[in-house]
Design a protein around this motif. Structure first.
Motif, short mmCIF file in Angstrom:
data_model
loop_
_atom_site.label_atom_id
_atom_site.label_comp_id
_atom_site.label_asym_id
_atom_site.label_seq_id
_atom_site.Cartn_x
_atom_site.Cartn_y
_atom_site.Cartn_z
N ILE A 291 54.74 36.66 42.20
CA ILE A 291 53.45 36.73 41.51
C ILE A 291 52.60 37.80 42.18
O ILE A 291 52.60 37.94 43.41
N PHE A 292 51.87 38.57 41.38
CA PHE A 292 51.14 39.75 41.87
C PHE A 292 49.65 39.55 41.67
O PHE A 292 49.16 39.47 40.54
N ILE A 293 48.92 39.43 42.78
CA ILE A 293 47.46 39.38 42.75
C ILE A 293 46.94 40.81 42.83
O ILE A 293 47.23 41.53 43.78
N ASN A 310 56.40 47.38 34.79
CA ASN A 310 57.02 46.07 35.00
C ASN A 310 56.22 44.91 34.42
O ASN A 310 56.56 43.74 34.67
N GLN A 311 55.16 45.18 33.67
CA GLN A 311 54.27 44.11 33.23
C GLN A 311 54.95 43.08 32.33
O GLN A 311 54.49 41.94 32.24
N ASN A 312 56.02 43.45 31.67
CA ASN A 312 56.70 42.48 30.80
C ASN A 312 57.49 41.44 31.59
O ASN A 312 57.85 40.39 31.05
N ASP A 313 57.76 41.74 32.86
CA ASP A 313 58.62 40.86 33.66
C ASP A 313 57.87 40.13 34.77
O ASP A 313 58.29 39.05 35.18
N ILE A 314 56.80 40.71 35.28
CA ILE A 314 56.12 40.13 36.43
C ILE A 314 54.85 39.40 36.00
O ILE A 314 54.27 39.70 34.96
N ASP A 334 48.36 38.35 33.09
CA ASP A 334 48.77 37.04 32.59
C ASP A 334 47.72 35.98 32.88
O ASP A 334 47.57 35.02 32.13
N ILE A 335 47.02 36.15 33.99
CA ILE A 335 45.91 35.28 34.36
C ILE A 335 44.77 36.16 34.85
O ILE A 335 44.99 37.08 35.65
N HIS A 336 43.57 35.88 34.38
CA HIS A 336 42.40 36.59 34.89
C HIS A 336 41.52 35.61 35.64
O HIS A 336 41.27 34.49 35.18
N ILE A 337 41.04 36.01 36.82
CA ILE A 337 40.23 35.16 37.70
C ILE A 337 38.78 35.63 37.69
O ILE A 337 38.51 36.82 37.85
N GLU A 338 37.86 34.69 37.52
CA GLU A 338 36.43 34.98 37.68
C GLU A 338 35.83 33.94 38.61
O GLU A 338 36.23 32.76 38.58
N GLY A 430 51.16 26.33 43.95
CA GLY A 430 52.46 26.14 44.60
C GLY A 430 53.33 27.36 44.70
O GLY A 430 54.52 27.26 45.04
N PHE A 431 52.79 28.56 44.45
CA PHE A 431 53.59 29.77 44.55
C PHE A 431 53.80 30.16 46.02
O PHE A 431 52.90 30.04 46.84
N LYS A 432 55.00 30.66 46.33
CA LYS A 432 55.38 30.97 47.71
C LYS A 432 55.67 32.44 47.94
O LYS A 432 55.79 32.86 49.10
N GLU A 433 55.80 33.25 46.88
CA GLU A 433 56.10 34.68 47.02
C GLU A 433 54.98 35.46 46.35
O GLU A 433 54.95 35.62 45.13
N ILE A 434 54.03 35.95 47.15
CA ILE A 434 52.81 36.56 46.61
C ILE A 434 52.69 38.00 47.09
O ILE A 434 52.75 38.28 48.29
N TYR A 435 52.50 38.90 46.13
CA TYR A 435 52.33 40.32 46.43
C TYR A 435 50.88 40.70 46.16
O TYR A 435 50.30 40.32 45.13
N LEU A 436 50.29 41.44 47.08
CA LEU A 436 48.88 41.84 46.99
C LEU A 436 48.78 43.33 46.70
O LEU A 436 49.25 44.16 47.48
#
Length: 676
Positions: A291-293, A310-314, A334-338, A430-436
Motif C-alpha cells: 500500500i502506498f501513502i 502502476n495505478q491499476n495494480d497498487i 483508491d483512498i483519500h485522507i482528510e 492491519g497493513f504491514k507493507e507500507i511505501y511512503l
C-alpha cells in the motif's frame, strides 16, 4: 559502599567527616524511600564504579571523577560563585508566541489574545525582572549538590527538576547535602522536587514535559535551565532543548476549534457515516498487500510517473492537498485522507472539483476516510465517507462515550498533518507493507517545498488565503534534519513534528515494514528505499474487490442511533457551565503579583486534571483544555516583559478580564452547537 578516601588527616577529624557523610547518605536514602521510591530502589544497595566522594589532603570534600578532583577542593566556593552568576545572568527558556494581524484574525480566540498582546509594555532593554521566585528550574548536573542548596537559599524555587546522567555522581551527592529540606521547601512553595537519573538527551526534555503535563503548561512561559558543569552529555541536552524545545508548546488546540470539530462530529454521525473499528473486530485478508501513502512533498513530482504507470495494480492513499496534484496528472487514489476541520477547506476542495469538470476522474468516485472532525459538506463531495476516531479530541471522546463495548479504534499520532492520519489509518487497518512517497517533511530548497502541481503555487491561492500568503517565507532554513538520500534537508516545526509522529507510530507497530521512498527527511523505523527498486507483488484478488470487502467489515455505525446521540450530548454538557464557573471563579479576585497569578493558574490546571480523570467528563476536558493552556501561557509569558510591579499588576488583571469575557463567549457558542 565504596568511597575514595585520603587517610593522612587527623584521625578524629577524618572519622567525624566520614560519619557525617554516612549519616547524610542514610538520611537521604530514607527521604528517597518516602518521596521517590523508584529512585530509592536504584541506590538502596548501590556501589559506585568510576566516581565518588572523597576527602582531600586539606580535609575538603570533593568529587573524584575520571581520575581527578572535579572541584580542586573548592566545591562549596565554586557552587556559591556559580549560583551568584546564574542569578545575575540566568539562562532561561522564554516562550514567544506569535501574533496574528488583526485583519487576518478568524477566531475570537485570536482577537482576544491580540488584545492582551497590544496592552503590553515592551521591555526594550531585555533585562530580566529580578523574580523573587523561580517557578520552574531544570538543573542538569548534580555534582555534589552544593549549588542546589545555595540556589534555594537565594531564591524561592517552586518546581525543581534535577537531571544527572551519572548514577555515581548522584550517589556522591547523596553524601553531601540533605534533600528533605529542599523537597519540603518546594512543596511549601506549592511545587515539586523531581529527579531524573541516568537519562539520555531526550529524557531531559521528557522530564520537563512531565512537569508541564502535571502542573500546568503555563510554566513553559519561562523556565530556568541551570547547567552545573560542562560535559558531552550535559551539553547535548542543552543543544537538544534549543533544537526541539518548541515541541513543548506545540498543538494545544483551543475551544473554538474543538467546538467546530464537535459540531462536525455530531453532523457526521447523524448522517450515518461509519467509524473504523479495532483490528479485533474484523479481518484484513491480505495484510502484506503493498500500500502506498502519497503525500504532497516536493519529491512527489519525481514519483508521479511510477504512480501513473502502476495505478491499476497498487493501492494509492492520498493525503490532503496531494489530491489536486494526483488528479491533475490523471492519477486516481483508491483512498483519500482528510483531517483538517475548518470549513475554509471546502472552497479548496471545490476548486479541485472544478478542475475535474472535464475529466473522467470525479471526486464522487473516490473513497474518502477522514477524522471525525472534518466538515460534513466537504465529505459529501466524495463517495460513501468513512470516519477515523481522533484521539484527544472532544468529538473523539464523544464517540468513545457512545462505545461502551470499546469497538472503535482511536490511533495515536493522527496529527499534525495528513500523512500522520494516513499512517494511523493504514496501520489500524492491519497493513504491514507500507511505501511512503512524497512524505518529505522537508525540502532541499524553500522555493520547492511542495509538489509543483499543488495549489501552494497558485497566485490566486496565495492572494486569497491570508494564512498561506508568503508561504515561501515560512519555509525557512532555520531547521535542518538528516536526509533520507542526502546529508540533510531543511524543515519546519510542523513538518518536523509530523515526521516524529510517524516515527513514534512505527515504533509502536514493530511488525510493520515501512519503506521511505521520498527524497526528504530521514524517518526512523522506515527503510530508505529508492522508488526504482520497488518490486510489485502479484495479487490474486483485484484491489477494488479487496478494498470493498475490507472497508465493509472494518467500519460500522451501530452505536450511533439518533436517540443515543441526543441523550449523550445532553448528559455530556449539563455540568460544563458549572465547571467553567468554578474555573473562572478562581481568577475573579484582584491579583497582586505574578507569583499569585501562577498559583491561581495552577489551581485551574489541577481542576482540569480532575475533570479529565472523571469517567464521562473527558469530552468537557478536551473542549476547554486548549483554551486554558493558551491563555494561561500567553498571559504568563507577557508578564515577564514588565519590569515595573505596578504595571505588571495592571496588565495581569486586564488580561484576566479578557480571559473571562472570552470564556463566556465560548460557552454561548457551545450552546449553539448543541442546539443545531
Amino acid at each position: 559502599m565504596k568511597y575514595v578516601w585520603r587517610d593522612n588527616l587527623d584521625t578524629t577529624d577524618l572519622t567525624i567527616k566520614k560519619m557525617l557523610l554516612n549519616a547524610t547518605l542514610k538520611a537521604n536514602l530514607d527521604t528517597l524511600q518516602y518521596f521517590m521510591p523508584s529512585i530509592f530502589d536504584i541506590f538502596k544497595n548501590y556501589t559506585p564504579t568510576d566516581s565518588g566522594v572523597f576527602i582531600d589532603d586539606d580535609g575538603k570534600i570533593d568529587l573524584f571523577n575520571n581520575g581527578q578532583s572535579v572541584y580542586k577542593g573548592q566545591a562549596e566556593e565554586f557552587s556559591g560563585n556559580q549560583v551568584a552568576e546564574f542569578i545575575r545572568n540566568p539562562l532561561y527558556y522564554n516562550l514567544e508566541l506569535s501574533k496574528i494581524d488583526d485583519a487576518n484574525c478568524i477566531y475570537d480566540h485570536q482577537r482576544a489574545l491580540n488584545k492582551i498582546s497590544n496592552r503590553q509594555v515592551k521591555n526594550d532593554n531585555k533585562t530580566p525582572f529580578n523574580e523573587e521566585r523561580y517557578d520552574f528550574v531544570c538543573m542538569v548536573g548534580s555534582g555534589l549538590g552544593y549549588q542546589i542548596t545555595e540556589l534555594f537559599q537565594n531564591k524561592k524555587v517552586q518546581h525543581f527538576l534535577l537531571c544527572e546522567h551519572s548514577t555515581d555522581v548522584f550517589f556522591a551527592m547523596l553524601h553531601c547535602i540533605e534533600l528533605r529540606p529542599l523537597i519540603e521547601r518546594c512543596i511549601a512553595n506549592g511545587g515539586s522536587f523531581n529527579v531524573k537519573i541516568g537519562n539520555n538527551d531526550i529524557d531531559v526534555i521528557n522530564g520537563i514535559n512531565d512537569i508541564l503535563i502535571k502542573h500546568g503548561r503555563f510554566y513553559l512561559a519561562r523556565f530556568y535551565f541551570y547547567q552545573h558543569y560542562n560535559s558531552e552529555t550535559n551539553d547535548a541536552s542543552l543543544r537538544l532543548l534549543k533544537t526541539i524545545g518548541y515541541r513543548l508548546a506545540f498543538g494545544f488546540g483551543f475551544m473554538e476549534d474543538e467546538i467546530i470539530g464537535f459540531r462536525h462530529t455530531l453532523a457526521n454521525l447523524k448522517l450515518g457515516y461509519k467509524v473504523c473499528k479495532k483490528q479485533t473486530e474484523f479481518v484484513n485478508q491480505d495484510p502484506k498487500r503493498q500500500i502506498f501513502i502519497v503525500a504532497n512533498g516536493p519529491s512527489l513530482d519525481f514519483s508521479l510517473e511510477f504512480l501513473k504507470q502502476n495505478q491499476n495494480d497498487i493501492i494509492i492513499v492520498s493525503c490532503g492537498t496531494t489530491l489536486r496534484a494526483l488528479l491533475k496528472n490523471n492519477i486516481k487514489p483508491d483512498i483519500h485522507i482528510e483531517m483538517e476541520r475548518p470549513v475554509e477547506m471546502l472552497p479548496i476542495m471545490e476548486e479541485v472539483e472544478k478542475q475535474q469538470e472535464d475529466s473522467h476522474l470525479k471526486l464522487k468516485d473516490i473513497q474518502i476516510i477522514a477524522l471525525n472532525t472534518v466538515y460534513s459538506e466537504l465529505l459529501k463531495k466524495f463517495k460513501s465517507p468513512l470516519l477515523l476516531k481522533k484521539v484527544n479530541d472532544a468529538g473523539g471522546k464523544y464517540i468513545e462515550q457512545l462505545d461502551p463495548l470499546n469497538v472503535y479504534v482511536a490511533p495515536e499520532h493522527t496529527n499534525p498533518t495528513c500523512p500522520n492520519a494516513a499512517m494511523a489509518l493504514i496501520t489500524s487497518l492491519g497493513f504491514k507493507e507500507i511505501y511512503l512517497l512524497g512524505t518529505d517533511f522537508g525540502y532541499i530548497s524553500n522555493q520547492h517545498h511542495h509538489s509543483k502541481d499543488s495549489f501552494y503555487y497558485d497566485d490566486d491561492y496565495r492572494t486569497s488565503t491570508p494564512d498561506q500568503a508568503g508561504i515561501d517565507s515560512i519555509m525557512t532554513e532555520d531547521i535542518s534534519r538528516k536526509g533520507n538520500f542526502r546529508d540533510f534537508v531543511f524543515s519546519t516545526e510542523v513538518f518536523d513534528s509530523s515526521r516524529v509522529g510517524i516515527e513514534m507510530l512505527l515504533a509502536k507497530n514493530t511488525d510493520v515494514n515501512a519503506y521511505n521512498c521520498a527524497d526528504g527527511a530521514l524517518i526512523a523505523n522506515a527503510k530508505p528505499f529508492k522508488i526504482e527498486d520497488i518490486k510489485l507483488s502479484s495479487n490474486s484478488i483485484s484491489k477494488n474487490e479487496f478494498l470493498t470487502d475490507l472497508l465493509n467489515t472494518a467500519f460500522d455505525n451501530k452505536a450511533f442511533t439518533a436517540k443515543k446521540l441526543s441523550k449523550m450530548a445532553d448528559k455530556t454538557f449539563k455540568v460544563l457551565k458549572v465547571t467553567l464557573e468554578q474555573l473562572m471563579l478562581i481568577i475573579t479576585t484582584e491579583v497582586n503579583s505574578r507569583e499569585e497569578l501562577a498559583d491561581l493558574f495552577a489551581r485551574q490546571h489541577h481542576l482540569l486534571v480532575q475533570l479529565e480523570a472523571r469517567e464521562g467528563y473527558q469530552v468537557n476536558y478536551w473542549l476547554i483544555q486548549g483554551t486554558f493552556k493558551y491563555f494561561q501561557t500567553y498571559i504568563m509569558s507577557h508578564c515577564f516583559l514588565y519590569t515595573d510591579p505596578v504595571e505588571r499588576k495592571e496588565f495581569i488583571n486586564y488580561s484576566l478580564e479578557i480571559f473571562r469575557e472570552h470564556v463566556n463567549f465560548l460557552f454561548g457558542e457551545l450552546l449553539k452547537s448543541i442546539n443545531t
